[in-house]
Every structure is written in C-alpha cells, then in structure tokens.
Design an enzyme around this catalytic site. Sequence first.
Site, PDB file in Angstrom:
ATOM      1  N   LYS A  90      54.115  42.486  31.630  1.00 49.48           N
ATOM      2  CA  LYS A  90      53.294  41.431  32.205  1.00 49.48           C
ATOM      3  C   LYS A  90      53.580  40.136  31.481  1.00 49.48           C
ATOM      4  O   LYS A  90      53.942  40.125  30.298  1.00 49.48           O
ATOM      5  CB  LYS A  90      51.806  41.758  32.053  1.00 49.48           C
ATOM      6  CG  LYS A  90      50.921  41.109  33.097  1.00 49.48           C
ATOM      7  CD  LYS A  90      51.023  41.821  34.436  1.00 49.48           C
ATOM      8  CE  LYS A  90      50.042  41.271  35.457  1.00 49.48           C
ATOM      9  NZ  LYS A  90      50.046  42.028  36.705  1.00 49.48           N
ATOM     10  N   GLY A 188      35.429  37.511  44.206  1.00 46.94           N
ATOM     11  CA  GLY A 188      36.773  36.958  44.087  1.00 46.94           C
ATOM     12  C   GLY A 188      37.441  36.879  45.443  1.00 46.94           C
ATOM     13  O   GLY A 188      37.660  37.907  46.093  1.00 46.94           O
ATOM     14  N   GLY A 190      40.506  35.175  46.256  1.00 47.59           N
ATOM     15  CA  GLY A 190      41.877  34.694  46.230  1.00 47.59           C
ATOM     16  C   GLY A 190      42.676  35.336  47.354  1.00 47.59           C
ATOM     17  O   GLY A 190      42.117  35.836  48.336  1.00 47.59           O
ATOM     18  N   VAL A 192      44.244  38.156  47.570  1.00 46.61           N
ATOM     19  CA  VAL A 192      43.924  39.566  47.800  1.00 46.61           C
ATOM     20  C   VAL A 192      42.473  39.726  48.238  1.00 46.61           C
ATOM     21  O   VAL A 192      42.180  40.390  49.242  1.00 46.61           O
ATOM     22  CB  VAL A 192      44.198  40.395  46.533  1.00 46.61           C
ATOM     23  CG1 VAL A 192      43.714  41.832  46.713  1.00 46.61           C
ATOM     24  CG2 VAL A 192      45.691  40.391  46.205  1.00 46.61           C
TER      25      VAL A 192
END
Length: 356
Positions: A90, A188, A190, A192
């Site tokens: 990552k 959330g 965003g 996705v």
Amino acid sequence: MNALNPSALHSAVFDHPEMGEHENIVFVKDRDSGLNAIIAVHDTTLGPALGGCRVWPYEKPADALTDALRLSRGMTYKNALAGLNLGGGKAVIIACPRKDKSQDMMEAFGSHVDRLSGTYITAEDVGVSPEDMEAVARRTDHVRGTSATGLGDPSPYTALGVFEGIRASARHVFGSAELDGRTVSVQGLGHVGFDVARQLADAGAKLVVSDIHAPAVERALDAFGATAVAADQAHCVDADIFVPCALGAGLNARTIPQIRARVVAGAANNQLQTPADGIALKRRGIHYAPDYAINAGGVISIALAKPGEDDGRVREKTLAIGDTLTRIFERAAREDTTPERVADKMAEERLAQSGN
C-alpha cells in the site's frame, strides 16, 4: 518526514506495533512537487505486492505510517483470500486530495514506484482518481486500473462485491438476501459508497446516508430520497444494516456499544480498530463481514482485467464474494469464533501452502 536519529527511527518504525513481517518500507519526498509519501510492502509470497495509493491529509506522519502498515497487511490477506497470485502492499501520500494533489505530484509518485522494480504495483484508492493513475502511468508500468491496463476505475467492482456481500450477510442473519424494506445506514459517499447506495436503493432499501463532504450527501438525497445524518452518527442509526464506506478504525470501544444494526458490512478498510473489537461485536450479537473479504472486487478487477476483454470474468469472480463470505460465516459458526478470524485463517492457510 523530518530526519530521525537512529534510535528514534528504530522506535518509530522497527518497534511500531503494526510492523509485523513487513518486507520493505519506503519513505518518499519530492521537493519540486511537494510529494510526501510512504510505500509499504508487506508480503510477496504469492507474487508482487499489489495495493492502492491513498491521498489523505494525515495530521502526523506517524498516522500515515500506521495507515500504510495496516493497509498493506490487509492487502496481503485480501489478495490471498480472493485467490489471486499477488502479495500485499500500500502507498499513502500525505496531502489533501482537494487542495494539494497535482499531476506533478502523481507523476513523481510514479517515479518512486518505478524504482521498486515491480515488487510493488500501485492502483487507485481513497483520494485518487482514474486521471491520477494515468499520471502515475506516465512514469511507471507498475500500475493498474488505467485505460491501458484493463478496465480502468476499479471502484464499480468494489461496490458490486460489497453489495453482494451485504446480500450474503442478510441471508445469513435474516434468512433472506432480499433488501426491500430494510433500513441501511451508509457512511461515506465516495466512488464506492455512492455506488453501493445506488444498488441498495435499486433493491428497495430505505437509505440513511452520511459523509463529511456535504455535496456528496446532497447528491445522495436527490438521487435516492435518502435521509441524512452526521457522519459520526451513522453507526448509531436504528437500522438493519450498517455499511461503513469511509476510513478505517471506525469499529472500536466507543462506537460498538452504540451500534443498533444487526449487520455491519461495508467497503472501508481496517474497520476494526483492534482485534478485541471483533470479539466485542460478536458478544453484542452484531454480525460483521470482514472488510478485506467483502471489498475485494476492486483488486479482483485490477488483477484479472486485460485490455480488449470484456468484464465477464471479473464480474463472475466479484459476484463470488458472496459465496466466500457464506463459507466464512458458516465456518465461524462451527468453530464458535469471529468471521474476521476465520478469514485470517483462510488467507494464512493459502500463504502457508504457497510457501511450502
């Protein structure tokens, strides 16, 4: 990051509680573009370390390091459990994605990825757009999720897998995968999270939505007829299912006693702040879908997509996330343990087999 003396470096990195068996940690600075980044390679037993690049305004470099270490380990387990011949890594860039990020910064990041000679392959994550990945690709071939490497933006496949995982979780807990009439809190919105919300709305769910970015909430209210709550109250909603799609560590000693949903199943990475939090969820009778199992659709699309091919093979394997979760849930019930511990075991079993 500021220069560290040897003893401070050892304390900050080598003694870090998330260091574990990481193979390589790279600290990156590019003065011309303003790039400050950390690239963490956790494990390459199964192949090159694949994992996205996150852009986020971390308050302290130590927070960025913790995130990189936790996320890279999660990618090792995600790729192993998804049956991919890839390790885990990552990258995190310390910057505000809306104010600080630039094409020069992303190109500079690509140059540093290239220096790792393919041991780390980067892709899109929080705060990064498909256009950003195209900039990275101008400096390295070790990048996925671009127009030249397959299907482009992986977020629709992440969302598809999460939706299938929510259905599998509902089937296990409520006896039916049908979501019509279920109240679902999505935290959330965003790329996705919004797509997950869209699929839930299409399935007839009653949506409660939240995000720290007000325009994203307004967009969801207009599109889905949803109800809005503050982002830090999303877990408190009287809902059947809580879908965390923001940042990690949201399931912790403070929030778990406040959760009213019977199912937690969302796209966020590293949702459990500590291993003890998974046990706390089980004791409260809250059913948890392990994050790296349910959100693997994006990495599946990145790993399997080939230029010129349709997405049939990727969709088939992404839809199978529901079957994987069902196996995890059933094994957890047989062994009287938590689903995330079973997911860990399944990933570790594959890593052990490959290492022999």
